[in-house]
Design a protein around this motif. Sequence first.
Motif, PDB file in Angstrom:
ATOM      1  N   ARG A 391       0.821  -1.214   0.000  1.00 22.64           N
ATOM      2  CA  ARG A 391       0.000   0.000   0.000  1.00 22.64           C
ATOM      3  C   ARG A 391       0.857   1.268   0.000  1.00 22.64           C
ATOM      4  NH1 ARG A 391      -3.114  -3.243   3.679  1.00 22.64           N
ATOM      5  NH2 ARG A 391      -2.213  -2.160   5.479  1.00 22.64           N
ATOM      6  N   GLY A 392       2.193   1.137   0.216  1.00 18.60           N
ATOM      7  CA  GLY A 392       3.082   2.276   0.079  1.00 18.60           C
ATOM      8  C   GLY A 392       3.761   2.719   1.361  1.00 18.60           C
ATOM      9  N   VAL A 393       4.664   3.673   1.210  1.00 16.60           N
ATOM     10  CA  VAL A 393       5.338   4.314   2.337  1.00 16.60           C
ATOM     11  C   VAL A 393       5.069   5.809   2.244  1.00 16.60           C
ATOM     12  CG1 VAL A 393       7.145   2.563   2.548  1.00 16.60           C
ATOM     13  CG2 VAL A 393       7.501   4.540   1.057  1.00 16.60           C
ATOM     14  N   ASP A 394       5.319   6.520   3.338  1.00 21.22           N
ATOM     15  CA  ASP A 394       5.005   7.949   3.412  1.00 21.22           C
ATOM     16  C   ASP A 394       6.279   8.787   3.318  1.00 21.22           C
ATOM     17  OD1 ASP A 394       2.264   7.508   3.751  1.00 21.22           O
ATOM     18  OD2 ASP A 394       2.518   7.209   5.908  1.00 21.22           O
ATOM     19  N   VAL A 395       6.264   9.756   2.402  1.00 22.49           N
ATOM     20  CA  VAL A 395       7.357  10.717   2.285  1.00 22.49           C
ATOM     21  C   VAL A 395       6.921  11.998   2.983  1.00 22.49           C
ATOM     22  CG1 VAL A 395       8.878  11.974   0.731  1.00 22.49           C
ATOM     23  CG2 VAL A 395       7.996   9.729   0.056  1.00 22.49           C
ATOM     24  N   HIS A 396       7.662  12.391   4.026  1.00 26.57           N
ATOM     25  CA  HIS A 396       7.380  13.612   4.779  1.00 26.57           C
ATOM     26  C   HIS A 396       8.369  14.686   4.322  1.00 26.57           C
ATOM     27  CE1 HIS A 396       4.659  11.712   7.786  1.00 26.57           C
ATOM     28  NE2 HIS A 396       5.365  10.631   7.451  1.00 26.57           N
ATOM     29  N   TYR A 397       7.844  15.801   3.780  1.00 23.44           N
ATOM     30  CA  TYR A 397       8.694  16.855   3.227  1.00 23.44           C
ATOM     31  C   TYR A 397       8.981  17.928   4.274  1.00 23.44           C
ATOM     32  CZ  TYR A 397       7.865  14.731  -1.330  1.00 23.44           C
ATOM     33  OH  TYR A 397       7.819  13.858  -2.386  1.00 23.44           O
ATOM     34  N   ASN A 398      10.021  18.708   4.006  1.00 21.32           N
ATOM     35  CA  ASN A 398      10.419  19.727   4.980  1.00 21.32           C
ATOM     36  C   ASN A 398       9.469  20.918   5.046  1.00 21.32           C
ATOM     37  OD1 ASN A 398      11.068  20.870   2.528  1.00 21.32           O
ATOM     38  ND2 ASN A 398      13.292  20.911   2.887  1.00 21.32           N
TER      39      ASN A 398
END
Length: 653
Positions: A391-398
Motif C-alpha cells: 500500500r506504500g510508504v510515506d514521504v514527509h517533506y520539509n
Amino acid sequence: MSGKWRIALLALVAWAVVVGWGMKTNPSSEYRFPMNGSDFLLSGTFGELRTNHFHSGIDVKTGGEIGKKLYAAREGYVYRLKVSPYGFGKAVYLRHPDGEFTVYAHLNGFSDEIEEYVYQKQYATKRYEQEIYLPEDEIQVQKGQFIAYSGNSGSSMGPHLHFEIRDPEERITNVLQHYKYAIRDKVKPIVQRIGLQALDAGSHVDERYEKVEIVPQGGNGSYTIPGVTPVQGRFGVEYLAYDLLDAAPNHCGINYAQLYLDNQEIFMFEMDEFGFDEKKYINVHFDYPHYKRTGRKFQKAYIDHGNRLPCYPRDVNQGIIELQDDLVHQVRLDLIDTHGNKTNVKFKVQRRKRKALPQELKFPGVTSLSAHRHRSVFVCEIKNPSTAHLRGVDVHYNNGDTQRIRPAYLEDNVLTYLVDLEKWRLPAHIQDPITGKKAEFFYEETVLPDKNNIVETGEIKCYFPYTAVFDSLPLHVRRYPGNSRMYSDIYEIGSQNDPLFKSFVLNIQPNRSGKRQHMVLATQNRSGRWQYLGKELNEDQSVYASSGKFGTFCVMADSTSPVIRPSNISDGGTVSARQSTLRIRITDNFSGIDSQRILGTIDDRWVLFEFDAKTSTITHRLRERPSSGAHTLHLMVYDNANNLAEKSFTLYF
C-alpha cells in the motif's frame, strides 16, 4: 571513372576516416620525439580518466631511470619554468613560432643554461619554488636541442617524462596524433562491462532503476550481449573499457566513442583537446557516485546534467534512448583509439512494462527500511516486506507535506519505492507506516548551479560560488558532538558521492575556548583519520577554509612544531671533500610542511635547499664549498599552522 575504381576510392576514403578519426589538426612532421631512440613505451595517454581530471599529456617510460636526456620537440623559446615540490615538479614550457606550446614535466634537472637561470632567480628571491615567465629573446632553443633530464619530481609516482602539446590558447591537445610512428599500437580497445542506467523514477532497465551491469561476450574488437534487454522510459548506455599499446601492460584511455540506435548515430565522444577550466567535467562524463561506491569508472555514452565538456560534436537527444514502440531495437557502441583500432559492442533492447507486483508478500526475517538518493531519484528499500507494504510508504517533506508512494518493483526480498527529486521541496524523512521505522535525510536546502549559494545552520556557514555544483543538489548537513581533541562539533556536509565543479568555503565557529592561533579546520579521510584542511580566521574569530569535496569537518588544534632530523650530516661532524650535498629530513605530525617557508643559512648567509615532499627531505647542493674550518648551518622550518622549528648544526669542512 569505372565502377571498380570508384569502389576502391570509396574504400580508401573510409579507411582514412577510421585511421584519422577525430583529428582536429593535421599532425605536424615538425615535431620530433623529446627523447632519442626509435621505439618508446607509454604508461599513460592523453585524455585518460584520472582523479578529478583528464590526463593532459602522455607519460613516457624511462625504464625506471632518472636522468634521460630530453630534447626540444621544435624550435622556439623557453616561455615558462616551474619548480615545485608538488604537481609537475620541475618543468619546462617551450613556445613555438606558430604559438603552440610543448611541456616537459617531472624533470630531475635542466640544461646548464636553464639551470643557471633558475638558480640565479632562486637566490635573488631567496625561494626554492619558482614560476618564471621569460621574454621571447631570453633563452632560444632549436629543434633537437638538449633542454633537461627526465626525473621523478613533484607529484610523480615513479620516474617518467610527462609530455604535452598545447595550442596557442593553451588548450591541451592529443599528443599521439603527432607520434603514431614512435608509439606502436595494433591492439583494439578492450571492453570489460556495459552499464545501462535508467534516468528517472518512471524508467527501468530489466525491471530495475539502479544501473544494470553486463559483462559482454567476445573479444578482439567484437562483443555482444545475448538476448533482449527489457527497458522502459529514458535510459543511457555506459561502458567500462580500456586500451592497450603494444609491448606495454598499462591500461590506457580510449579517445573516441560512437553510439548507434538501429544504425543511426545518436552520440559521439571525441577527446582530442580540452582546456584546464574544463577538466572537472570528467566527474559528470563518467559515473562518479558509482565509482565512489565500487571503484569502477563507467564512461557515459550520453550527455548528463551539467556536462559542458566540448567533446560531443554530434548527438541526438544528448545520446539518451527512449523507445517509442514495442519492437526489438539494435544498439551498437563503437570504441576507437587514436591509432584507429576499433571495437564494437552490439546488443538488443525492447520496450516492456514492469511485471505486476504480487498481491501477497511473506518473507522470513526482520523488516528493515533504508533510503538513499541516486542521481535525481530518492530510492527507498524495505527488506523482508509484508503484504501491507504494497500500500506504500510515506514521504514527509520539509514544508510539512506528506505523500504516499507505491512500490515500483520487487527484487528477491527487497521492495523498492522511487520518487523524483523536487528542487524546492525536499524530503525530511521517509517512514514505513506498518513498522513506524523511518529514514532521515537531514537536508538543509537545495544548492543551485546557476547562482551563488550561502547555507547557514548552527555554527557553520557554507558558501558555494556560481557553478560550484553540476546540477541542483539537496545539501545534507548532519551534526555530531565533538570529542576532547576538538574545538567544535563534527559536521557531515553533503555526500562524498556528489562531485563539485568548484570548491566551497566552509566557516565553523568554535564552541570551545582555546588559542585561536592554533586552531585549524580538519576533514576526515576515507580511512577515518583527520587531516588538515586549512586555517584562516574571520573577524568574528571563526575558522574557515575551502574544500574541493564534501565530507566530514571540525575545528581542531595544531600547536606542534615540525621535526628536523639530519640525514647525511651531524652536529659537530665533518663534511668530507667527497660529499656533495647536505641532506636533512623534515616532518610534521598534522598540518604539513609549509614548502615556501623553509629557510636555511650557512654563517648567516641564505642558501638554497630543495624540498622533496615525497621523501620529506631538504637538500642543499654544495656548488661552492665553504672554506676549511667550522661553519654554522641554521634551519627554520614552518608548518601550515604557522608552528616553527629551528635547529643549528656546527659543521667542519
